[in-house]
Design a protein around this motif. Structure first.
Motif, mmCIF file in Angstrom:
data_model
loop_
_atom_site.group_PDB
_atom_site.id
_atom_site.type_symbol
_atom_site.label_atom_id
_atom_site.label_comp_id
_atom_site.label_asym_id
_atom_site.label_seq_id
_atom_site.Cartn_x
_atom_site.Cartn_y
_atom_site.Cartn_z
ATOM 1 N N HIS A 1 -2.688 -1.298 -3.559
ATOM 2 C CA HIS A 1 -3.419 -0.036 -3.372
ATOM 3 C C HIS A 1 -2.463 1.138 -3.517
ATOM 4 O O HIS A 1 -1.390 1.147 -2.919
ATOM 5 N N TRP B 1 0.864 -1.175 0.000
ATOM 6 C CA TRP B 1 0.000 0.000 0.000
ATOM 7 C C TRP B 1 0.899 1.224 0.000
ATOM 8 O O TRP B 1 1.855 1.288 0.769
ATOM 9 N N GLN C 1 -2.738 5.433 -3.407
ATOM 10 C CA GLN C 1 -3.538 6.632 -3.211
ATOM 11 C C GLN C 1 -2.741 7.807 -3.766
ATOM 12 O O GLN C 1 -1.601 8.034 -3.368
#
Length: 100
Positions: free
Chosen positions: A62, A20, A64
């Motif tokens: 993931h 992530w 972001q």
């Protein structure tokens, strides 16, 4: 936070353990608008992310992104996101590749 460009992410090149990464530079449930906008660079960071995604055994699931990147959507970022999406789909549906 003003001088963050992304060059400090160099040690992550080719990582297979990163799952992530949050490049948004804001906390959960915080306004994604940062003034002044930080100089985090698509040209510096996307090649690092690409080196991770290109590893067959990577764990990245993931990412972001900064609001600025999501709005501007450069060709470099778009191409990377398409590759990342393909990889995630391949992981999610491994049986389809078998022709069963």
């Amino acid at each position: 936070m003003i001088g963050i460009t992304g060059s400090g992410l160099q040690p992550l090149i080719g990582s297979i353990v990163l799952e992530w990464i949050d490049l948004s530079l804001v906390g959960d449930h915080e306004n994604p608008t940062i003034t002044p906008e930080p100089p985090i660079s698509v040209d510096l960071v996307v090649p690092i992310l690409h080196s991770i995604v290109e590893r067959e055994d990577n764990s990245l699931s993931h990412i972001q992104l900064p609001k600025k990147w999501r709005i501007e959507r450069s060709a470099t970022l778009t191409q990377f996101l398409q590759r990342f999406d393909i990889q995630l789909n391949e992981r999610q549906y491994p049986c389809q590749a078998l022709g069963v």
